[in-house]
Design a protein around this motif. Sequence first.
Motif, short mmCIF file in Angstrom:
data_model
loop_
_atom_site.label_atom_id
_atom_site.label_comp_id
_atom_site.label_asym_id
_atom_site.label_seq_id
_atom_site.Cartn_x
_atom_site.Cartn_y
_atom_site.Cartn_z
N THR A 164 0.83 -1.21 0.00
CA THR A 164 0.00 0.00 0.00
C THR A 164 0.86 1.25 0.00
N GLU A 165 1.86 1.25 0.86
CA GLU A 165 2.69 2.43 1.05
C GLU A 165 3.63 2.69 -0.12
N GLN A 166 4.24 1.63 -0.63
CA GLN A 166 5.28 1.79 -1.64
C GLN A 166 4.77 1.67 -3.07
N SER A 167 3.58 1.08 -3.24
CA SER A 167 3.07 0.88 -4.59
C SER A 167 1.78 1.65 -4.83
N ALA A 168 0.72 1.34 -4.08
CA ALA A 168 -0.60 1.92 -4.38
C ALA A 168 -0.64 3.43 -4.17
N ILE A 169 -0.15 3.90 -3.04
CA ILE A 169 -0.23 5.33 -2.74
C ILE A 169 0.53 6.17 -3.78
N PRO A 170 1.78 5.86 -4.10
CA PRO A 170 2.45 6.66 -5.13
C PRO A 170 1.89 6.43 -6.53
N GLU A 171 1.47 5.22 -6.85
CA GLU A 171 0.95 4.92 -8.19
C GLU A 171 -0.29 5.75 -8.49
N TYR A 172 -1.12 5.99 -7.47
CA TYR A 172 -2.35 6.75 -7.68
C TYR A 172 -2.22 8.21 -7.22
N GLY A 173 -1.00 8.64 -6.90
CA GLY A 173 -0.76 10.03 -6.54
C GLY A 173 -1.45 10.48 -5.28
N LEU A 174 -1.50 9.61 -4.28
CA LEU A 174 -2.23 9.92 -3.04
C LEU A 174 -1.31 10.42 -1.93
N GLN A 175 -0.01 10.47 -2.18
CA GLN A 175 0.94 10.75 -1.10
C GLN A 175 0.80 12.13 -0.49
N ASP A 176 0.26 13.11 -1.22
CA ASP A 176 0.11 14.46 -0.68
C ASP A 176 -1.18 14.63 0.12
#
Length: 300
Positions: A164-176
């Motif tokens: 979730t942290e290393q793949s899904a969140i950055p892949e969908y641009g949710l980190q901000d």
Amino acid sequence: MLARKPSRKVHSVIALLAALALVAAGCGGREAGTGEEEKTINIGYIAWDEDIAVTNLFKVLLEERGYTVNTTELEAGPTFAGLAQGNLDLFLDGWLPQTHADYWQQYGERLEDLGVWYDQATLNIAVPEYLTDINSIEDLKGRGAEFDGTITGIDPGAGLTRTTEQSAIPEYGLQDEYTLQTSSTTAMLASLEKSINEQQPIVVTLWHPHWAYARYPLKDLQDPRGAMGGAEQLHSIGRQGFGQDFPEITEMLQKFRLNDEQLASLENEINSAGKGQEPEAARRWAEANPDVINSFAPPR
């Protein structure tokens, strides 16, 4: 499948080391020197419901066959390390090829793959069904404020957490907008139940198989970019030499299979039992499902 303040993290590390030391001190599973199989087996398990369920099921079945079974709850990393070091004999919930890939890559040469018992395991991000306009992970973007900027997760050492942290969140641009709040499975489920009872927004990390899908109105968010990975297999994993030291158990494990319905009912039986009553719940399930048990552990 625990978020802690620094002081609690120190206690957690100490507890894990103490648990491994305790297991090491009582480690059995080698030939007894008389040609008879050593009857003590040490099983490590992680706090994921399917692992708790099958660990208690095998504890009951093996004790009926005269084994002394010690079970130790650890996070995934120490579990694999304990197997590789020979301090643990068996782990029944290895998620491959993705979730536990790092641990398998690190320790696999010192482990034995004893077979697949379930092959439709998936990692998911899920929301309550009443959030009708959120159906994909993509739909979370721009909606962070509604969820207090939080994706409610499980323990930090879990492969689900890493994915979730290393793949899904950055892949969908949710980190901000979002932070993955690591916790325990129990804490995640408590937050989920509270939010559903109050009809409030919540997004959680979850996985199949899990009894929560039968108990709560949940839906997995679509993952068009494949960031959470495909279906995985659940493996029984032994320390090096396990097959030679435990031929009877190895044969049982190689025949062991559960389908969705069987696993869900076993999990539900165990989960509904009171604390400390898990083995008795597993025994009740085994007695109610003789055909399943006889398929891999027939009467001697």
